[in-house]
Design a protein around this motif. Structure first.
Motif, PDB file in Angstrom:
ATOM      1  N   LYS A 103     -15.747  11.834 -29.130  1.00  0.00           N
ATOM      2  CA  LYS A 103     -16.141  12.050 -27.736  1.00  0.00           C
ATOM      3  C   LYS A 103     -15.619  13.408 -27.284  1.00  0.00           C
ATOM      4  O   LYS A 103     -14.481  13.784 -27.576  1.00  0.00           O
ATOM      5  N   ALA A 118     -14.022   5.469 -22.608  1.00  0.00           N
ATOM      6  CA  ALA A 118     -15.312   5.100 -23.196  1.00  0.00           C
ATOM      7  C   ALA A 118     -15.135   4.611 -24.632  1.00  0.00           C
ATOM      8  O   ALA A 118     -15.740   3.618 -25.038  1.00  0.00           O
ATOM      9  N   SER A 121     -13.667   1.135 -24.589  1.00  0.00           N
ATOM     10  CA  SER A 121     -14.675   0.139 -24.191  1.00  0.00           C
ATOM     11  C   SER A 121     -15.689  -0.107 -25.308  1.00  0.00           C
ATOM     12  O   SER A 121     -16.292  -1.184 -25.390  1.00  0.00           O
ATOM     13  N   GLU A 122     -15.870   0.879 -26.179  1.00  0.00           N
ATOM     14  CA  GLU A 122     -16.791   0.735 -27.310  1.00  0.00           C
ATOM     15  C   GLU A 122     -16.140   0.059 -28.510  1.00  0.00           C
ATOM     16  O   GLU A 122     -16.779  -0.125 -29.548  1.00  0.00           O
TER      17      GLU A 122
END
Length: 433
Positions: A103, A118, A121-122
């Motif tokens: 990311k 993120a 959460s993934e």
């Protein structure tokens, strides 16, 4: 039976001696596969993986820190490929491949935090990050909140510790004292009036080093001329230049991002003021940033965290630093003379994580943290062993950028106080001389 025992002892001793030599730097051991290993491979001879360890990686690909992001994902994937070719890791009894999910932080604190959130959460299992306090500190903070192991490099340890104490985050890099000792090596090598003009931004790294440097300089017999912290993206640096000129500072030091430093330095060169030496951290790390200054970059001094000259090897393959540096410089699309110091630390981040995963044998957070605590590993950037505050303090040397007649830049090692095993290649050249 007696003859058998003696022969067995000799064979055993011989095997230990061979393993010792084969595992020395530059040579990976050749070990016969066990029957279990053979059963883990398919008909093509590649490993049958039963799962994967998902690694989150926050990195500045865009924005003002993108020079730090260069080399990702090539270097990380080079290390991951070697690990997976060796069979990955055994996690809770299952053979797992390592896979990285990337990311972009956008070179901002907010972006780094959002990227880390993120990835969590993934469903990443663990996190790695690097490239300045603006990337590393927010990612470490997210991992502390979310209960995820975080392995990081490339952020001054003194700044990183401001976000602690840490439970799940482990960091390898030098601190303010080691960085300034690197610069002191340069300061002490030439005759100056011992006045230092300080340039720092009002960010985490700037605040931390400006707090530390006054006492450090005083003990060493230097005087700091502090015109105050500047704002990131400031356009006009004339008040700082005038303050340093008024005090006739022979040395400029501090920590700046390359875009700010470029404006500051070009304005200083355009003025009547001429310091003898400039030792700015971060801004002068990369060839491309110094090259963008044209001839004005000639003689700038920087810290060198790692290069092909460092006498260290990969714990994964036995590859030495020079081999990794040469590989990076010759890969498609690279037209550099000097390997970025970030390359070694990108690779080492994977080494450290892999070592922890192997010894833990599970993704249980408590067990991972215990394995991290017990780390005792020789890596491509040196020995890593974490202190009680979760930091492995690393060393650096002093480099100077020199521009040739064709406008090409090379870097000489002009100080090696912290790492004498790295050979000095030149004496310091004073600015404009």
């Amino acid at each position: 039976r007696k003859r058998f025992c003696v022969n067995y002892i000799y064979r055993t001793i011989f095997m230990f001696v061979m393993v010792f030599f084969l595992t020395s730097c530059g040579m990976a051991p050749v070990i016969s596969e066990t029957s279990a290993d053979q059963e883990s491979k398919n008909d093509e001879g590649t490993w049958n993986f039963e799962g994967e360890v998902k690694i989150g990686r926050v990195v500045p690909i865009t924005g003002k820190l993108k020079s730090f992001g260069n080399g990702t994902p090539y270097i990380e994937e080079k290390a991951i490929e070697a690990i997976n070719q060796q069979g990955g890791v055994i996690i809770d009894g299952k053979r797992c491949a390592l896979k990285i999910y990337y990311k972009d932080s956008g070179s901002t604190i907010v972006g780094a935090e959002a990227a880390a959130e993120a990835l969590v959460s993934e469903g990443v299992d663990v996190m790695i990050t690097s490239h300045t306090a603006d990337t590393v500190m927010p990612v470490s903070a997210v991992c502390e909140r979310e209960g995820v192991l975080c392995i990081s490099t490339d952020c001054p340890a003194s700044a990183w510790l401001m976000g602690g104490p840490y439970t799940n985050s482990w960091h390898s890099f030098f601190d303010n004292e080691r960085e300034l000792l690197c610069f002191l090596d340069a300061w002490n090598s030439v005759d100056t009036n011992r006045k230092i003009g300080l340039m720092t931004a009002n960010d985490n790294e700037g605040i931390e080093i400006s707090t530390f440097v006054h006492d450090f300089a005083a003990v060493q017999g230097y005087e700091i001329v502090d015109a105050g912290a500047y704002y990131i993206d400031e356009e006009d640096f004339s008040e700082y230049i005038d303050a340093f000129a008024e005090q006739d500072c022979d040395i400029i030091m501090g920590v700046m991002v390359s875009s700010d430093f470029s404006r500051f330095w070009n304005q200083l060169v355009a003025s009547d003021y001429r310091p003898k030496m400039c030792t700015i951290a971060k801004a002068c790390l990369f060839e491309e940033n110094v090259e963008s200054l044209g001839v004005n970059g000639d003689g700038l001094i920087t810290e060198v965290w790692w290069s092909g000259a460092f006498p260290f090897c990969s714990s994964i393959t036995g590859m030495d630093s020079q081999t990794l540096a040469s590989d990076y410089l010759t890969q498609e699309g690279q037209s550099l003379n000097v390997v970025p110091p970030t390359v070694g630390y990108k690779y080492a981040n994977i080494e450290i994580l892999y070592d922890i995963l192997k010894r833990a044998g599970t993704l249980n957070l408590k067990t991972l943290n215990q394995a991290a605590k017990e780390t005792n590993l020789d890596t491509i950037v040196g020995h890593v062993q974490f202190s009680d505050d979760h930091v492995s303090y690393m060393s650096c040397v002093t480099g100077q950028w020199l521009c040739d007649e064709d406008g090409n830049y090379n870097q000489c090692i002009v100080g090696n106080y912290l790492q004498p095993s790295v050979e000095k290649t030149a004496e310091i050249k004073l600015l404009g001389r």
